[in-house]
Write a protein that holds these residues in place. Structure first.
Motif, PDB file in Angstrom:
ATOM      1  N   GLU A   1       0.948  -8.758  -3.043  1.00 15.85           N
ATOM      2  CA  GLU A   1      -0.493  -8.927  -2.927  1.00 15.85           C
ATOM      3  C   GLU A   1      -0.831 -10.305  -2.386  1.00 15.85           C
ATOM      4  O   GLU A   1      -1.851 -10.485  -1.716  1.00 15.85           O
ATOM      5  CB  GLU A   1      -1.137  -8.713  -4.293  1.00 15.85           C
ATOM      6  CG  GLU A   1      -2.657  -8.819  -4.273  1.00 15.85           C
ATOM      7  CD  GLU A   1      -3.253  -8.532  -5.633  1.00 15.85           C
ATOM      8  OE1 GLU A   1      -4.496  -8.546  -5.723  1.00 15.85           O
ATOM      9  OE2 GLU A   1      -2.498  -8.302  -6.570  1.00 15.85           O
TER      10      GLU A   1
ATOM     11  N   ILE B   1      -1.815 -10.799   1.223  1.00 18.56           N
ATOM     12  CA  ILE B   1      -3.122 -10.361   1.696  1.00 18.56           C
ATOM     13  C   ILE B   1      -4.141 -11.368   1.199  1.00 18.56           C
ATOM     14  O   ILE B   1      -4.376 -11.491   0.006  1.00 18.56           O
ATOM     15  CB  ILE B   1      -3.450  -8.954   1.148  1.00 18.56           C
ATOM     16  CG1 ILE B   1      -2.347  -7.983   1.530  1.00 18.56           C
ATOM     17  CG2 ILE B   1      -4.774  -8.477   1.664  1.00 18.56           C
ATOM     18  CD1 ILE B   1      -2.512  -6.633   0.904  1.00 18.56           C
TER      19      ILE B   1
ATOM     20  N   LEU C   1      -5.697  -9.863   7.449  1.00 15.12           N
ATOM     21  CA  LEU C   1      -4.843  -9.168   6.490  1.00 15.12           C
ATOM     22  C   LEU C   1      -3.386  -9.577   6.617  1.00 15.12           C
ATOM     23  O   LEU C   1      -2.614  -9.429   5.672  1.00 15.12           O
ATOM     24  CB  LEU C   1      -4.981  -7.656   6.675  1.00 15.12           C
ATOM     25  CG  LEU C   1      -6.399  -7.097   6.496  1.00 15.12           C
ATOM     26  CD1 LEU C   1      -6.408  -5.590   6.667  1.00 15.12           C
ATOM     27  CD2 LEU C   1      -6.970  -7.479   5.145  1.00 15.12           C
TER      28      LEU C   1
ATOM     29  N   VAL D   1       0.293  -2.399   5.442  1.00 10.94           N
ATOM     30  CA  VAL D   1      -0.530  -3.420   4.789  1.00 10.94           C
ATOM     31  C   VAL D   1      -1.748  -2.779   4.135  1.00 10.94           C
ATOM     32  O   VAL D   1      -2.144  -3.145   3.017  1.00 10.94           O
ATOM     33  CB  VAL D   1      -0.952  -4.495   5.811  1.00 10.94           C
ATOM     34  CG1 VAL D   1      -2.023  -5.417   5.223  1.00 10.94           C
ATOM     35  CG2 VAL D   1       0.259  -5.306   6.251  1.00 10.94           C
TER      36      VAL D   1
ATOM     37  N   GLU E   1      -0.725  -0.994   0.938  1.00 11.62           N
ATOM     38  CA  GLU E   1      -0.407  -1.967  -0.107  1.00 11.62           C
ATOM     39  C   GLU E   1      -1.670  -2.596  -0.680  1.00 11.62           C
ATOM     40  O   GLU E   1      -1.777  -2.838  -1.888  1.00 11.62           O
ATOM     41  CB  GLU E   1       0.513  -3.051   0.461  1.00 11.62           C
ATOM     42  CG  GLU E   1       0.961  -4.088  -0.559  1.00 11.62           C
ATOM     43  CD  GLU E   1       1.923  -3.522  -1.589  1.00 11.62           C
ATOM     44  OE1 GLU E   1       2.247  -4.257  -2.544  1.00 11.62           O
ATOM     45  OE2 GLU E   1       2.356  -2.358  -1.462  1.00 11.62           O
ATOM     46  N   ALA E   2      -2.646  -2.863   0.176  1.00 13.75           N
ATOM     47  CA  ALA E   2      -3.909  -3.412  -0.306  1.00 13.75           C
ATOM     48  C   ALA E   2      -4.602  -2.434  -1.255  1.00 13.75           C
ATOM     49  O   ALA E   2      -5.177  -2.832  -2.281  1.00 13.75           O
ATOM     50  CB  ALA E   2      -4.818  -3.745   0.873  1.00 13.75           C
TER      51      ALA E   2
ATOM     52  N   THR F   1      -2.592  -2.298  -4.652  1.00  5.48           N
ATOM     53  CA  THR F   1      -2.730  -3.488  -5.493  1.00  5.48           C
ATOM     54  C   THR F   1      -4.177  -3.869  -5.775  1.00  5.48           C
ATOM     55  O   THR F   1      -4.434  -4.887  -6.404  1.00  5.48           O
ATOM     56  CB  THR F   1      -2.024  -4.681  -4.831  1.00  5.48           C
ATOM     57  OG1 THR F   1      -2.607  -4.917  -3.537  1.00  5.48           O
ATOM     58  CG2 THR F   1      -0.538  -4.418  -4.661  1.00  5.48           C
TER      59      THR F   1
ATOM     60  N   ALA G   1      -6.528  -5.048  -3.783  1.00  3.38           N
ATOM     61  CA  ALA G   1      -6.704  -6.391  -3.241  1.00  3.38           C
ATOM     62  C   ALA G   1      -8.171  -6.695  -2.955  1.00  3.38           C
ATOM     63  O   ALA G   1      -9.008  -5.795  -2.825  1.00  3.38           O
ATOM     64  CB  ALA G   1      -5.890  -6.537  -1.955  1.00  3.38           C
ATOM     65  N   ARG G   2      -8.479  -7.984  -2.889  1.00  2.92           N
ATOM     66  CA  ARG G   2      -9.776  -8.484  -2.442  1.00  2.92           C
ATOM     67  C   ARG G   2      -9.525  -9.437  -1.283  1.00  2.92           C
ATOM     68  O   ARG G   2      -8.738 -10.372  -1.394  1.00  2.92           O
ATOM     69  CB  ARG G   2     -10.505  -9.232  -3.569  1.00  2.92           C
ATOM     70  CG  ARG G   2     -10.861  -8.370  -4.768  1.00  2.92           C
ATOM     71  CD  ARG G   2     -11.963  -7.378  -4.423  1.00  2.92           C
ATOM     72  NE  ARG G   2     -12.438  -6.652  -5.585  1.00  2.92           N
ATOM     73  CZ  ARG G   2     -11.907  -5.537  -6.038  1.00  2.92           C
ATOM     74  NH1 ARG G   2     -10.843  -5.023  -5.432  1.00  2.92           N
ATOM     75  NH2 ARG G   2     -12.394  -4.919  -7.091  1.00  2.92           N
ATOM     76  N   VAL G   3     -10.161  -9.182  -0.155  1.00  2.00           N
ATOM     77  CA  VAL G   3      -9.949  -9.994   1.042  1.00  2.00           C
ATOM     78  C   VAL G   3     -11.316 -10.343   1.609  1.00  2.00           C
ATOM     79  O   VAL G   3     -11.941  -9.535   2.293  1.00  2.00           O
ATOM     80  CB  VAL G   3      -9.106  -9.249   2.098  1.00  2.00           C
ATOM     81  CG1 VAL G   3      -8.733 -10.190   3.239  1.00  2.00           C
ATOM     82  CG2 VAL G   3      -7.882  -8.630   1.480  1.00  2.00           C
TER      83      VAL G   3
ATOM     84  N   PHE H   1     -10.715  -3.332  -2.041  1.00  2.00           N
ATOM     85  CA  PHE H   1      -9.836  -2.170  -2.097  1.00  2.00           C
ATOM     86  C   PHE H   1      -9.785  -1.681  -3.543  1.00  2.00           C
ATOM     87  O   PHE H   1      -9.424  -2.435  -4.452  1.00  2.00           O
ATOM     88  CB  PHE H   1      -8.431  -2.539  -1.611  1.00  2.00           C
ATOM     89  CG  PHE H   1      -8.383  -2.986  -0.172  1.00  2.00           C
ATOM     90  CD1 PHE H   1      -8.042  -2.095   0.834  1.00  2.00           C
ATOM     91  CD2 PHE H   1      -8.685  -4.299   0.174  1.00  2.00           C
ATOM     92  CE1 PHE H   1      -7.992  -2.512   2.159  1.00  2.00           C
ATOM     93  CE2 PHE H   1      -8.647  -4.722   1.487  1.00  2.00           C
ATOM     94  CZ  PHE H   1      -8.295  -3.821   2.491  1.00  2.00           C
TER      95      PHE H   1
END
Length: 487
Positions: free
Chosen positions: A3, A6, A54, A132, A135-136, A139, A141-143, A148
């Motif tokens: 993670e 990202i 990303l 990617v 995976e985001a 997990t 994720a926050r981008v 996500f």
């Protein structure tokens, strides 16, 4: 990939110079994409809604996530000048040099700005950037503005091999290891998107006819949410209803052997598909608010249908001799509303046809793609509507399949004489009968509303085919002649 890999966009990538350096490349590349909605008008510029990184573009491979608004001239109906147009989701890969197998994904070579000297390309063709995204989602994720999320009751395994679905679509789809399919929306609008909203609702209702969302991605911008993509289980070995129908038609066109014609199995499939449609409608009516459409609401509905007929007849001369007969379908509906008849409206699929249905190897049918008609405003797509609108769309789809050359699954030519002239009528009847088995009411019991929706759909088809696929124009025109002569 962890993670930590990202992360939010870095300052050099976020500078206005990024979009300025990509602008000339995107002006040429974007209008060529199947999902670009502004065809026929030049792109005069772009404005950057958001940019996130990303994968760091300083590495051997970079991945940029952009939301850009394309500026185009107004249509004659809108007036003179230009205005910020549609917002598009772009996933752009960055490499120093593009490997030969990615040549079809090329966007161009950047001459200046923060990516000068690099090659940019459509990243979804590349397994590493596609991984990617999974995976985001896995997990959560926050981008930057990107979010996500996932249903933690469903497992998302890593290491699934991605592949891009290359069939023509109004969006883009990635399949991961025959386990998941990620639908990435291309034309982005703010608000609650039915492509996520309705499958989540149906999952809570325990309706098995729609794959339950596993994860989704969104962006929070200016106090509003933009849904960007939805990950759902992939129905391995499934075939969509359009391909299955054409396959069955090919069998039925075979010469009879021993007095028996080959392949008469789609009637049963049509009945099962009718039952599946009714299950979805019943679950949606149970879970979400319904409305009663009376004289005022139906007057607006009929007015819209009448206006679309007038506009289509002006654009397509072949439609004009039938306009008066077609108008009677709408007038009959208006008369019923004036007499006091009402109809129940609810949330529906909104763009139902054979291509939006999947049959699993087990024989079970699923409905997919609840986005509705992308060209219509989101608020309109989320409005309750009579279920017969979905049913009319499916009935028209049977008619289209019957006019396609059997066996030519990827390149069917329209206008051919159907090998089994009553195939569409038989399937339409079976579909309605199957629907009635679950819903308790046969759609044919409301012939005036059904005819009005079929007529409206056929008029739309005539306009579309005249503009984009003239060879297919005979298909909706055959329906136009039938509907104009209907009592």
């Amino acid at each position: 990939m962890s993670e930590a890999a990202i992360h939010s966009v870095t300052a050099p990538v976020a500078r206005p110079e990024l979009l300025a350096s990509l602008d000339p490349l995107l002006r040429e590349w974007l209008p060529r994409q199947r999902w670009f909605a502004g065809k026929g008008r030049p792109v005069t510029g772009f404005s950057l809604v958001t940019a996130n990184e990303l994968l760091p573009s300083t590495a051997q491979l970079g991945l940029l996530h952009l939301l850009v608004r394309a500026h185009q001239p107004l249509t004659p109906a809108q007036g003179a000048g230009t205005q910020p147009g549609d917002c598009y989701q772009l996933l752009i890969g960055v490499r120093e040099a593009l490997p030969p197998h990615l040549a079809p994904a090329l966007i161009g070579h950047v001459e200046e700005g923060p990516l000068a000297g690099h090659t940019v390309y459509e990243a979804l063709h590349d397994p590493r950037p596609a991984d990617v995204l999974l995976e985001a989602l896995r997990t959560e994720a926050r981008v930057g503005e990107l979010r996500f999320e996932r249903d933690r009751r469903q497992e998302i395994r890593g290491g699934l091999i991605p592949r891009l679905i290359t069939a023509e679509q109004s969006n883009s789809s990635l399949v991961f290891g025959d386990t998941f399919i990620l639908k990435l929306l291309r034309r982005i609008v703010p608000g609650v998107n039915p492509d996520l909203e309705l499958p989540l609702t149906l999952a809570r209702e325990g309706c098995p006819r729609v794959p339950a969302p596993t994860a989704w991605m969104a962006a929070d911008l200016g106090g509003e949410t933009y849904v960007l993509g939805v990950l759902q289980p992939y129905v391995q070995g499934a075939v969509d209803g359009w391909e299955l129908a054409l396959s069955e038609l090919a069998k039925e066109s075979e010469p009879a052997k021993d007095g028996c014609r080959g392949g008469e199995g789609f009637t049963g499939e049509a009945r099962a598909l009718g039952r599946a449609t009714a299950e979805v409608h019943t679950a949606l009516a149970r879970a979400l608010p319904t409305a009663t459409l009376g004289h005022v609401q139906m007057e607006l509905l009929v007015g819209g249908m009448t206006e679309r007929l007038a506009a289509a007849a002006q654009a397509v001369p072949a439609l004009r001799p039938y306009a008066a007969g077609l108008r009677t379908a709408f007038e009959a509906l208006a008369d019923l509303a004036t007499e006091g008849q009402t109809w129940t409206a609810q949330r529906i699929h909104g763009d139902l046809h054979l291509g939006q249905c999947l049959r699993a190897p087990s024989g079970e049918w699923s409905l997919i793609d609840f986005e509705g008609e992308p060209s219509k405003p989101l608020a309109e797509r989320r409005m309750p509507q009579p279920p017969l609108r979905d049913i009319a769309g499916m009935l028209r789809s049977f008619d289209y399949a019957a006019h396609a050359v059997p066996g030519a699954l990827g390149s069917a030519r329209a206008g051919a004489i159907p090998p089994v002239p009553d195939w569409a009528d038989t399937c339409r009847a079976a579909y309605c009968a199957g629907y009635a088995e679950v819903a308790g009411r046969d759609p044919r019991a409301d012939p005036v509303l059904l005819r009005a929706y079929e007529t409206d759909k056929a008029i739309y088809e005539v306009l579309y085919e005249a503009r984009h696929r003239p060879d297919w124009l005979p298909v909706p025109m055959a329906a136009i002649r039938r509907l104009a002569a209907s009592p």
